[in-house]
Design an enzyme around this catalytic site. Structure first.
Site, mmCIF file in Angstrom:
data_model
loop_
_atom_site.group_PDB
_atom_site.id
_atom_site.type_symbol
_atom_site.label_atom_id
_atom_site.label_comp_id
_atom_site.label_asym_id
_atom_site.label_seq_id
_atom_site.Cartn_x
_atom_site.Cartn_y
_atom_site.Cartn_z
ATOM 1 N N GLU A 115 -15.809 -5.120 -5.557
ATOM 2 C CA GLU A 115 -15.045 -5.744 -4.386
ATOM 3 C C GLU A 115 -14.202 -4.633 -3.980
ATOM 4 O O GLU A 115 -13.885 -3.826 -4.582
ATOM 5 C CB GLU A 115 -14.214 -6.997 -4.458
ATOM 6 C CG GLU A 115 -15.074 -8.137 -5.075
ATOM 7 C CD GLU A 115 -14.065 -9.080 -5.786
ATOM 8 O OE1 GLU A 115 -14.527 -9.895 -6.667
ATOM 9 O OE2 GLU A 115 -13.041 -9.409 -5.436
ATOM 10 N N LYS A 117 -10.781 -2.925 -3.109
ATOM 11 C CA LYS A 117 -9.228 -3.213 -3.685
ATOM 12 C C LYS A 117 -8.226 -3.027 -2.661
ATOM 13 O O LYS A 117 -8.010 -1.878 -2.079
ATOM 14 C CB LYS A 117 -8.943 -2.189 -4.783
ATOM 15 C CG LYS A 117 -7.519 -2.213 -5.337
ATOM 16 C CD LYS A 117 -7.268 -1.079 -6.441
ATOM 17 C CE LYS A 117 -6.048 -1.573 -7.395
ATOM 18 N NZ LYS A 117 -4.962 -1.819 -6.308
ATOM 19 N N ASP A 119 -4.962 -2.856 -0.459
ATOM 20 C CA ASP A 119 -3.821 -2.125 -0.234
ATOM 21 C C ASP A 119 -2.697 -3.215 0.232
ATOM 22 O O ASP A 119 -2.371 -2.990 1.412
ATOM 23 C CB ASP A 119 -3.668 -0.924 0.228
ATOM 24 C CG ASP A 119 -2.456 -0.081 -0.268
ATOM 25 O OD1 ASP A 119 -2.404 0.705 0.580
ATOM 26 O OD2 ASP A 119 -1.892 -0.414 -0.971
ATOM 27 N N TYR A 227 -6.880 -12.601 2.153
ATOM 28 C CA TYR A 227 -8.210 -12.241 1.667
ATOM 29 C C TYR A 227 -8.316 -12.687 0.405
ATOM 30 O O TYR A 227 -7.542 -12.213 -0.704
ATOM 31 C CB TYR A 227 -8.520 -10.682 1.782
ATOM 32 C CG TYR A 227 -8.748 -10.053 3.166
ATOM 33 C CD1 TYR A 227 -7.507 -9.853 3.829
ATOM 34 C CD2 TYR A 227 -9.842 -9.944 3.758
ATOM 35 C CE1 TYR A 227 -7.563 -9.247 5.038
ATOM 36 C CE2 TYR A 227 -10.036 -9.551 5.032
ATOM 37 C CZ TYR A 227 -8.887 -8.979 5.566
ATOM 38 O OH TYR A 227 -8.775 -8.643 7.023
ATOM 39 N N LYS A 318 -9.926 3.486 -8.657
ATOM 40 C CA LYS A 318 -9.225 4.381 -7.535
ATOM 41 C C LYS A 318 -9.734 5.507 -6.691
ATOM 42 O O LYS A 318 -10.313 6.163 -7.638
ATOM 43 C CB LYS A 318 -7.908 4.801 -8.199
ATOM 44 C CG LYS A 318 -6.790 3.718 -8.703
ATOM 45 C CD LYS A 318 -6.296 2.782 -7.443
ATOM 46 C CE LYS A 318 -5.261 1.905 -8.051
ATOM 47 N NZ LYS A 318 -3.939 2.570 -8.510
ATOM 48 N N CYS A 412 27.296 15.361 -17.060
ATOM 49 C CA CYS A 412 26.793 14.445 -16.132
ATOM 50 C C CYS A 412 27.177 14.891 -14.559
ATOM 51 O O CYS A 412 28.453 15.184 -14.461
ATOM 52 C CB CYS A 412 27.341 12.832 -16.512
ATOM 53 S SG CYS A 412 27.036 11.717 -15.194
ATOM 54 N N CYS A 415 30.098 12.037 -13.738
ATOM 55 C CA CYS A 415 31.412 11.798 -14.272
ATOM 56 C C CYS A 415 31.735 12.896 -15.272
ATOM 57 O O CYS A 415 32.867 12.764 -15.842
ATOM 58 C CB CYS A 415 31.139 10.378 -15.143
ATOM 59 S SG CYS A 415 30.308 10.373 -16.577
ATOM 60 N N CYS A 430 23.477 10.563 -19.673
ATOM 61 C CA CYS A 430 24.932 10.697 -19.806
ATOM 62 C C CYS A 430 25.524 9.871 -20.691
ATOM 63 O O CYS A 430 24.985 8.705 -20.879
ATOM 64 C CB CYS A 430 25.595 10.299 -18.295
ATOM 65 S SG CYS A 430 27.336 10.046 -18.229
ATOM 66 N N CYS A 436 31.130 6.114 -16.495
ATOM 67 C CA CYS A 436 30.279 6.821 -15.543
ATOM 68 C C CYS A 436 30.073 5.633 -14.228
ATOM 69 O O CYS A 436 29.712 4.614 -14.521
ATOM 70 C CB CYS A 436 29.104 7.166 -15.989
ATOM 71 S SG CYS A 436 27.683 7.891 -14.868
#
Length: 674
Positions: A115, A117, A119, A227, A318, A412, A415, A430, A436
Site C-alpha cells: 500500500e 505510505k 504522509d 484514507y 521508505k 554551559c 549558566c 550542563c 541553569c
C-alpha cells in the site's frame, strides 16, 4: 408515503449525491461537476434542513463544521495500541524482512499486500452500531488526543455506516491517515497567500495542524481527506481472511483507501511495485513517503505477532532521501530541558524535498568529529524519510582556508556551569541542573512532583506565571514565594484561597525524607530507588555530598556513570548554592535510623498491567519498602513480575525467560506475610 418520509428520502438522496462528489473532488482529485452545481445541491439540502430541523440526518455534510472551540483535547487510551512500523531503505533490507517472516512461517507461501505510505496524521475511528462516536490521534501509541469534533468535519469520511452488500458491525475501529491532497493544499496556500496569511510548508503539516485546531470550524474549512489502512477491532468479526480483502470490505461502507494497491506473490514483485510507485509518485494526488509492505494473510499476521513497538508482519519501505548542498554559517550549542548540550548547524537556507531548511541538529560532539564538519564547510543536507533534515556528508574539497574547527564548550552557554561528559557517554550535559535557566522548568516540575517534595498545586500554569513575574529563578525561590503574596494575587484566576493553599502546601513540603530530597534534586541517573539507596547507605546529605567515586559505586543501584553524575552535580558551585538555600529555608527530615536487612533486599521486581486493588505506584512503594528495586524492564536478573490486567510485552518476556509471575491476588497474598 407521509410528508415526513418524503422529506427524509429527499435528504438522503442529496446526502448520497454530495458524498459521491466529495469523494471525486477531495479523494480522486477528479471533480465530476462544476462548483456552482455542487453549491446548488448543497443549498437545496440546507433549505430542507432549515424547514424541517427535527429531520436533520446525523451524517449531513451541512453539519460537518460545528461545536464551540474546545479548551483543550482530552486524552484517550487506545484499547488496541497504535504501534509504529519498522523501516527498510533498500532492496537488501526488504529481502531481510521477508527472510525473517519466512523463518517464522516455514514451508508456507507468503503473499504481500503493498500500500501507499501516506504522509499524514494517523488516527483511529470508533463506530458503534454504525455511528461515528470517536476520533483519536495516534499520540504515543498507547494514549492519543480526542479530536472527534475535528474528525467529523472531514468530508470524505462516512459518519454513519450503511451498505447494501454487508451488515453493519456493532463495533468497528478503523485505522487510517488524514491527509491534505496536493490540489487542496496548493489551493489553500494560494488563498492564504492572497489574504496575507501564513502558508504551510507541506501537506502533512497542513493536515496535522488542521486536526489539532481547538476550533472545529478551522478544520472544517480545510480540504482534508481520510484514507483507511486497517481494522483494529470488529464485532462481530468481518469474516475476511486477508488484509487486502479487509480493505475492500471497508470500501463497501464508503471508506477511501489508497489510489495504488498491489497484491504481490513474492518479495521480488514487491520490489517491482516499489520501483513503479517511486516513478509514479509525482503524479499521485497525495504526498507519500514510501510503501507499506504487509503479509496479506491475517492468520499469518497473527502467527508472526509483534515486537515491543512494531508488528513482525509489516514494514515501511521508505523512498530515497532528497539532498541539497549548502554551507554551514555557524554552529551553536543549545541546552535542553534536561541539560543536554546539542550542537545545531546554522545553514545558508536551502530547499530540500519541498521544505526550506536553515537549521540542522548535529546531535552530539561525536557526530561532529565523525563528519569532521567545520564552520564554513559545504555539506549535503538530506531529509531522511522525507521528514528529518540531516547533514549526511561534508565536502572537504570545497573547504575554505578560514574554516573553523568545532570543540565541546567547557562551560554551559546559558549558566556557565561546567559541562560534563562521562567516559563512554555520547551526550555532554550542563552540570548546573538546579541553577541553569534552560533547565529551570524541568527542574521545578521534577522538584514539586509527588514522589519528590510533593508540592500540590504548583502546576505548569502556575510555574509559567511565576517565571513571567521573575519570581522563580531556581527551585529554592519556591520557599520565598510567601513574601510575594500581593504579586501572586495578580495572577489570573488565582484568588486568596488558591494563593493560601499554595503557600500552605509549600510550607508542608519542608518536612520530607532524605531519599525524597535527593530524588527532588534531579541528579542525572538518580531515580526514586537510587535516591533511597543513597539515603540508606550514607545516612546524611553531607556524607553523600562528599562521597568519592569508589564509595558511590559500592552503593546498590549506582553504576559507574551514575556515580560520576552524582560527583559532578555536587562539584558544581551553583548547585551547592541552591542546596544550601533549600536547607536554610527549613527543609528537613528525621535523623537516620540504623538500617535493617529487608526481606527483598537487592532483588529486582517489575510491575506491569493494571492493578484494581492498588495502583502501580502503590505496589512499587510496597515492594521498595521491603527492600526491592522496582525496574521498568524485564531482564534475566528480574526476580519476579507482578502482572495486572492487560499486561503486555513485559509479561510475554517474563514467561519466555522463565521468570516467576504473580497475578494481583497472588501479590496481595505475598504482601500479607510481611
Amino acid at each position: 408515503m407521509t410528508q415526513q418520509n418524503t422529506v427524509v428520502a429527499q435528504m438522503r438522496q442529496l446526502i448520497q449525491i454530495l458524498a459521491k462528489h466529495n469523494h471525486a473532488y477531495y479523494v480522486m482529485d477528479q471533480p465530476t461537476i462544476e462548483d456552482s452545481e455542487y453549491d446548488q445541491l448543497f443549498h437545496q439540502l440546507k433549505a430542507l434542513e432549515q424547514q424541517h430541523p427535527e429531520l436533520v440526518q446525523p451524517d449531513t455534510p451541512t453539519n460537518t463544521v460545528g461545536g464551540k472551540p474546545l479548551a483543550k483535547f482530552s486524552s484517550v487510551t487506545h484499547v488496541v495500541p497504535m504501534l509504529s512500523l519498522g523501516n527498510v531503505f533498500n532492496q537488501e533490507e526488504l529481502f531481510a524482512f521477508a527472510r525473517r517472516a519466512e523463518e517464522r512461517l516455514p514451508n508456507q507461501k507468503i503473499e504481500y499486500d503493498v500500500e501507499l505510505k501516506f504522509d499524514g496524521l494517523a488516527i483511529s475511528l470508533w463506530y458503534e452500531h454504525g455511528v461515528l462516536v470517536r476520533g483519536v490521534t495516534r499520540g504515543d501509541g498507547e494514549t492519543g488526543e480526542d479530536i472527534t469534533q475535528n474528525v467529523k468535519t472531514i468530508r470524505n469520511l462516512p459518519k454513519v455506516l450503511s451498505s447494501a452488500e454487508t451488515d453493519v458491525p456493532e463495533l468497528l475501529e478503523v485505522r487510517g491517515e488524514v491527509l491534505m491532497p496536493k490540489a487542496g493544499f496548493d489551493k489553500l496556500n494560494a488563498e492564504n497567500e492572497a489574504k496575507g496569511e501564513k502558508t504551510f510548508a507541506n501537506p502533512r503539516n497542513a493536515a496535522a495542524g488542521s486536526l489539532r485546531q481547538l476550533d472545529p470550524n478551522i478544520a472544517g474549512a480545510r480540504p482534508l481527506a481520510f484514507y483507511a489502512y486497517g481494522i483494529a477491532q470488529c464485532q462481530p468479526d468481518h469474516g475476511q481472511s486477508t488484509m487486502s480483502a479487509s480493505l475492500e470490505w471497508l470500501t463497501q461502507f464508503g471508506f477511501a483507501v489508497g489510489e495504488r494497491h498491489f497484491i504481490c506473490e513474492n518479495i521480488q514483485d514487491v520490489q517491482k511495485a516499489y520501483e513503479q510507485i517511486n516513478a509514479e509518485r509525482p503524479d499521485l494526488s497525495v504526498e507519500i513517503d514510501g510503501m507499506v509492505i504487509k503479509v496479506n494473510s491475517l492468520k499469518q499476521q497473527q502467527t508472526l505477532g509483534f515486537l515491543s513497538r512494531e508488528p513482525r508482519w509489516a514494514t515501511a519501505y521508505k523512498f530515497p532521501a532528497v539532498a541539497a548542498l549548502t554551507t554551514v554559517e555557524n554552529i551553536d550549542w543549545q541546552v535542553g530541558r534536561t541539560g543536554t548540550l546539542t550542537p545545531v548547524a546554522r545553514l545558508n537556507p536551502v530547499a530540500v524535498g519541498g521544505v526550506t531548511v536553515s537549521n540542522v541538529t548535529l546531535h552530539n560532539i561525536g557526530e561532529i568529529h565523525r563528519l569532521d564538519v567545520r564552520i564554513g564547510d559545504t555539506v549535503s543536507v538530506y531529509r531522511s524519510g522525507d521528514v528529518i533534515p540531516k547533514v549526511e556528508k561534508v565536502w572537504p574539497e570545497f573547504r575554505p582556508d578560514e574554516a573553523v574547527e568545532v570543540h565541546l564548550p567547557e562551560c554551559c552557554p546559558v549558566c556557565a556551569s561546567p559541562v560534563v561528559m562521562p567516559e563512554g557517554e555520547a551526550l555532554a550535559r550542563c552540570s548546573g541542573g538546579l541553577y541553569c535557566a534552560a533547565q529551570r522548568i524541568e527542574a521545578i516540575r521534577h522538584f514539586v512532583s509527588r514522589k519528590a517534595l510533593d508540592i500540590e498545586g504548583l502546576g505548569d500554569r502556575w510555574v509559567e506565571s511565576l517565571l513571567h513575574l521573575d519570581l522563580l529563578k531556581d527551585v529554592a525561590d519556591i520557599y520565598s514565594l510567601h513574601e510575594h503574596r500581593e504579586q501572586l494575587l495578580t495572577i489570573e484566576k488565582m484568588g486568596e484561597k488558591s494563593v493560601q493553599n499554595l503557600i500552605d502546601s509549600i510550607e508542608n513540603s519542608k518536612k520530607t525524607t532524605l531519599g525524597a530530597f535527593i530524588y527532588a534534586l534531579g541528579i542525572r541517573g538518580v531515580g526514586e530507588t537510587t535516591a533511597r539507596m543513597l539515603a540508606n547507605t550514607f545516612q546524611t546529605l553531607d556524607a553523600i555530598r562528599h562521597a568519592d567515586l569508589d564509595a558511590l559505586k559500592k552503593t546498590p543501584d549506582v553504576g559507574d556513570i551514575t556515580a560520576e553524575w552524582i560527583v559532578d552535580f555536587f562539584k558544581a558551585p551553583h548547585n551547592l548554592e541552591v542546596v544550601d538555600r533549600l536547607l536554610a529555608a527549613g527543609i528537613h527530615w528525621d535523623a537516620p535510623i540504623a538500617p535493617t536487612r529487608q526481606p527483598l533486599n537487592g532483588e529486582s521486581w517489575v510491575v506491569t498491567g493494571t492493578l484494581s486493588t492498588m495502583g502501580r505506584d502503590e505496589a512499587t512503594q510496597q515492594l521498595q519498602a521491603l527492600g526491592a528495586r522496582v525496574s521498568g524492564s524485564v531482564s534475566s536478573k528480574t526476580k519476579c513480575v507482578v502482572a495486572g490486567e492487560k499486561a503486555g510485552s513485559k509479561l510475554e518476556k517474563a514467561e519466555k525467560l522463565g521468570i516467576p509471575v504473580l497475578n494481583e491476588q497472588e501479590f496481595l497474598a505475598f504482601l500479607e506475610q510481611y
